[in-house]
Motif scaffolding. Structure first.
Motif: not given
Length: 110
Positions: A8-14, A41-46
């Motif tokens: 399934s195509r995941a939503a793109p992340q920033v 820490g690094i977090s990449c969300l929608r």
């Protein structure tokens, strides 16, 4: 009957790009050398990417450097947020936004 799709195509992340990380990690390295910061820490969300800075490995970050591309044409996509949630600086130029943290490096020499 439709065959299931294997992926399934995941939503793109920033995410931060290489140039942005270079600027952030340069500041981080100077602050570590000064003894101010110790962990990150690094977090990449929608909708946003966050670089969190810690004095010690703890629950709450000392500062958060956020990238929100949706605010690119409004307030600027970069922001520095303090521990208490206040926005310390916001803008379109990452180096100018990080200047608020660079002031911590300048100390009076006696």
């Amino acid at each position: 009957m439709n065959a299931p799709t294997p992926f399934s195509r995941a939503a793109p992340q920033v995410a931060f790009d290489r140039k942005e990380l270079g600027v952030i990690l340069s500041l981080y390295g100077r602050m570590v050398a000064a003894g101010e910061w110790r962990d990150y820490g690094i977090s990449c969300l929608r909708e946003l990417a966050v670089f969190s800075v810690f004095r010690r490995t703890a629950e709450h970050p000392l500062y958060r450097i956020e990238k929100r591309p949706k605010l690119r044409h409004k307030q600027g996509m970069y922001a520095v947020v303090g521990m208490d949630g206040r926005i310390l600086k916001r803008g379109a130029d990452l180096k100018a936004v990080l200047a608020v943290l660079e002031k911590k490096l300048i100390r009076a020499v006696t």
